[in-house]
Design a protein around this motif. Structure first.
Motif, short mmCIF file in Angstrom:
data_model
loop_
_atom_site.label_atom_id
_atom_site.label_comp_id
_atom_site.label_asym_id
_atom_site.label_seq_id
_atom_site.Cartn_x
_atom_site.Cartn_y
_atom_site.Cartn_z
N ARG A 1 0.76 -1.39 0.03
CA ARG A 1 -0.03 0.10 -0.25
C ARG A 1 0.41 1.44 -0.24
O ARG A 1 0.52 2.55 -0.09
N GLY A 2 1.91 0.87 -0.07
CA GLY A 2 2.99 2.72 -0.10
C GLY A 2 4.09 2.06 0.14
O GLY A 2 4.98 1.08 0.56
N THR A 3 5.05 3.61 0.32
CA THR A 3 6.87 2.22 0.02
C THR A 3 7.32 1.83 1.58
O THR A 3 8.13 1.67 1.12
N GLY A 4 6.89 2.40 2.98
CA GLY A 4 6.96 1.29 3.93
C GLY A 4 6.81 0.07 3.50
O GLY A 4 7.89 -0.86 4.26
N HIS A 5 5.70 -0.57 3.09
CA HIS A 5 5.20 -1.54 3.11
C HIS A 5 5.92 -2.31 1.94
O HIS A 5 7.16 -3.06 2.07
N ILE A 6 6.85 -1.94 0.89
CA ILE A 6 7.43 -2.45 -0.30
C ILE A 6 9.39 -2.46 0.27
O ILE A 6 9.47 -3.30 -0.03
N LEU A 7 9.29 -1.69 1.25
CA LEU A 7 10.93 -1.38 1.88
C LEU A 7 10.93 -3.34 2.82
O LEU A 7 12.22 -3.28 2.72
N ASP A 8 9.74 -2.72 3.27
CA ASP A 8 10.04 -3.92 4.23
C ASP A 8 10.00 -5.77 3.53
O ASP A 8 10.66 -6.15 3.73
N ASP B 1 4.01 -6.46 -14.50
CA ASP B 1 3.39 -5.66 -15.07
C ASP B 1 3.45 -4.90 -13.81
O ASP B 1 3.51 -4.54 -12.68
N GLY B 2 2.84 -2.87 -14.87
CA GLY B 2 2.86 -1.95 -13.42
C GLY B 2 4.12 -1.07 -13.67
O GLY B 2 5.31 -1.37 -14.16
N ALA B 3 4.39 -0.56 -13.02
CA ALA B 3 5.46 0.68 -12.99
C ALA B 3 7.01 -0.12 -12.14
O ALA B 3 7.48 0.47 -12.81
N PHE B 4 6.59 -0.79 -11.46
CA PHE B 4 7.29 -1.33 -11.26
C PHE B 4 8.33 -2.53 -12.69
O PHE B 4 9.45 -3.05 -11.47
N SER B 5 8.25 -3.10 -13.13
CA SER B 5 8.37 -4.09 -13.71
C SER B 5 9.23 -4.07 -14.32
O SER B 5 9.79 -3.04 -15.01
N GLY B 6 10.06 -4.88 -14.55
CA GLY B 6 11.44 -4.98 -15.53
C GLY B 6 12.65 -3.75 -14.08
O GLY B 6 13.65 -4.11 -15.25
N MET B 7 12.35 -3.96 -13.47
CA MET B 7 13.09 -3.00 -12.04
C MET B 7 13.99 -3.58 -10.96
O MET B 7 13.46 -5.12 -11.00
N ASP B 8 15.36 -4.23 -10.93
CA ASP B 8 15.76 -4.77 -10.04
C ASP B 8 16.00 -3.86 -8.96
O ASP B 8 16.56 -2.76 -8.17
N LEU B 9 14.73 -4.36 -8.53
CA LEU B 9 14.64 -3.84 -6.54
C LEU B 9 15.12 -3.66 -5.97
O LEU B 9 15.57 -3.16 -4.97
N ILE B 10 16.28 -5.14 -5.34
CA ILE B 10 17.29 -5.77 -4.62
C ILE B 10 18.16 -5.47 -4.81
O ILE B 10 18.71 -6.19 -4.36
N VAL C 1 17.69 2.79 -6.21
CA VAL C 1 16.67 2.13 -6.32
C VAL C 1 15.94 2.54 -4.79
O VAL C 1 14.49 2.74 -4.56
N LYS C 2 16.44 3.22 -4.05
CA LYS C 2 15.06 3.86 -2.91
C LYS C 2 14.33 4.84 -3.42
O LYS C 2 13.19 5.08 -3.39
N PHE C 3 14.87 5.90 -4.01
CA PHE C 3 14.67 6.47 -4.57
C PHE C 3 13.50 6.09 -5.94
O PHE C 3 12.49 7.35 -5.67
N MET C 4 13.49 5.75 -6.91
CA MET C 4 12.68 4.75 -7.49
C MET C 4 11.63 4.25 -6.58
O MET C 4 9.98 4.59 -7.03
N VAL C 5 11.80 3.59 -5.75
CA VAL C 5 10.73 2.86 -4.84
C VAL C 5 9.57 4.53 -4.32
O VAL C 5 8.75 4.60 -4.37
N GLN C 6 10.57 5.29 -3.97
CA GLN C 6 9.83 6.01 -3.01
C GLN C 6 8.85 7.16 -4.04
O GLN C 6 7.83 7.97 -3.65
N THR C 7 9.68 7.22 -5.29
CA THR C 7 8.74 8.73 -6.17
C THR C 7 7.43 7.15 -7.02
O THR C 7 6.68 8.16 -6.94
N LEU C 8 7.98 6.46 -7.31
CA LEU C 8 6.20 5.88 -8.30
C LEU C 8 5.99 5.31 -6.98
O LEU C 8 4.75 5.30 -6.90
N ALA C 9 6.08 4.99 -5.06
CA ALA C 9 4.90 4.38 -4.49
C ALA C 9 4.14 5.70 -4.24
O ALA C 9 3.00 6.09 -4.38
N ALA C 10 4.94 7.11 -4.42
CA ALA C 10 3.76 8.23 -4.27
C ALA C 10 3.21 8.65 -5.35
O ALA C 10 2.08 9.07 -5.48
N ALA C 11 3.83 7.78 -6.79
CA ALA C 11 2.92 8.18 -7.70
C ALA C 11 1.68 7.66 -7.32
O ALA C 11 0.00 8.22 -7.93
N GLY C 12 2.17 5.95 -7.46
CA GLY C 12 0.58 6.00 -7.20
C GLY C 12 -0.15 5.75 -5.80
O GLY C 12 -1.65 5.53 -6.15
#
Length: 276
Positions: A48-55, A71-80, A93-104
């Motif tokens: 549901r948000g940035t904190g959940h993604i980082l966890d 699918d979606g904004a995070f598809s194709g990204m190496d998030l780990i 990676v953290k910046f992209m997560v925070q930005t895309l999560a905020a956009a979502g």
């Protein structure tokens, strides 16, 4: 290549649940082994948000699992992706997560506002959305009173010729298992921190509880020049307790090297996120 194992969450599972408390996602993590790849159809179906993604990313990194989002904004990204020396999530990676999560979150808020505007416009015209409730008006009051007097849900459903679900809806706040609407707190995750050897040596002689002693005993010593650091894996609360145990190293008459080591450890512990 082995056939993939599919875990599908029950559609009735509350979206308020932290992803690590979702039954099927927990079952997936328990089943997965180091080197496996976790596939997710779309990130916001799980979080549901940035904190959940980082966890979630912390747990996948801890368990050495790869991640692929289809699918979606995070598809194709190496998030780990992690820094090779610190082991921390890459800042990009953290910046992209925070930005895309905020956009979502912004998109969901806009959709919610548009929905509310539509409902208000419909109400102004005398229209009300949704199905007509099976129980309404004075009948609901009678059902609630009877339930408080000891009548069972099944008996009330037969008496009023409605489903048990309709009765449960009418008395939901009176049920023993009812919990007020609130977001479940995120469980504390295991965190790896490097403890200076001088701090570890002091703590080994200190009086510790079982969790603290176990964290020290299971720590991995890593050589650093003529000294070493102890790589300790524990929940944040245990790291903070261990820091409290060595406060004396920063007191009057403390050895400078120990004082420096303790402050270095304090700086590392201070980076841990405080539970909400």
């Amino acid at each position: 290549m082995e056939d993939p194992v599919v875990f599908e969450e029950d559609p009735g599972t509350s979206s308020r649940l932290h992803p690590l408390q979702r039954p099927k996602f927990r079952a997936l993590l328990d089943y997965a082994r180091p080197g496996d790849t976790v596939h997710i159809s779309e990130m916001f179906r799980l979080v549901r948000g940035t904190g959940h993604i980082l966890d979630v990313l912390d747990v996948l990194h801890r368990d050495r699992l790869a991640l692929r989002i289809h699918d979606g904004a995070f598809s194709g990204m190496d998030l780990i992706a992690r820094h090779p020396r610190t082991g921390e999530l890459l800042s990009t990676v953290k910046f992209m997560v925070q930005t895309l999560a905020a956009a979502g979150e912004l998109q969901r808020d806009l959709q919610r506002e548009l929905t509310y505007d539509g409902l208000r416009a419909a109400e102004a015209k005398g229209n009300k959305g949704g199905r007509r409730p099976a129980l309404a008006g004075e009948t609901i009051a009678d059902v609630r009173t009877a339930y408080l007097e000891g009548r069972s849900i099944a008996a009330l459903a037969r008496e009023h010729r409605v489903s048990r679900g309709a009765v449960r809806t009418a008395v939901t706040d009176l049920l023993p298992e009812h919990v007020a609407d609130e977001v479940a707190p995120a469980p504390e995750l295991l965190v790896t921190l490097d403890m200076p050897g001088k701090v570890a040596d002091f703590l080994r002689t200190a009086e510790l509880d079982d969790a603290e002693r176990a964290a020290l005993d299971e720590g991995q010593a890593v050589r650093r020049g003529t000294g070493y650091t102890l790589r300790v894996i524990a929940v944040p609360a245990v790291h903070r307790q261990l820091l409290d145990r060595c406060q004396v190293l920063d007191g009057v008459g403390a050895i400078p090297a120990q004082r420096k080591a303790r402050r270095e450890y304090e700086n590392r512990v201070s980076t841990l996120r405080t539970p909400a």
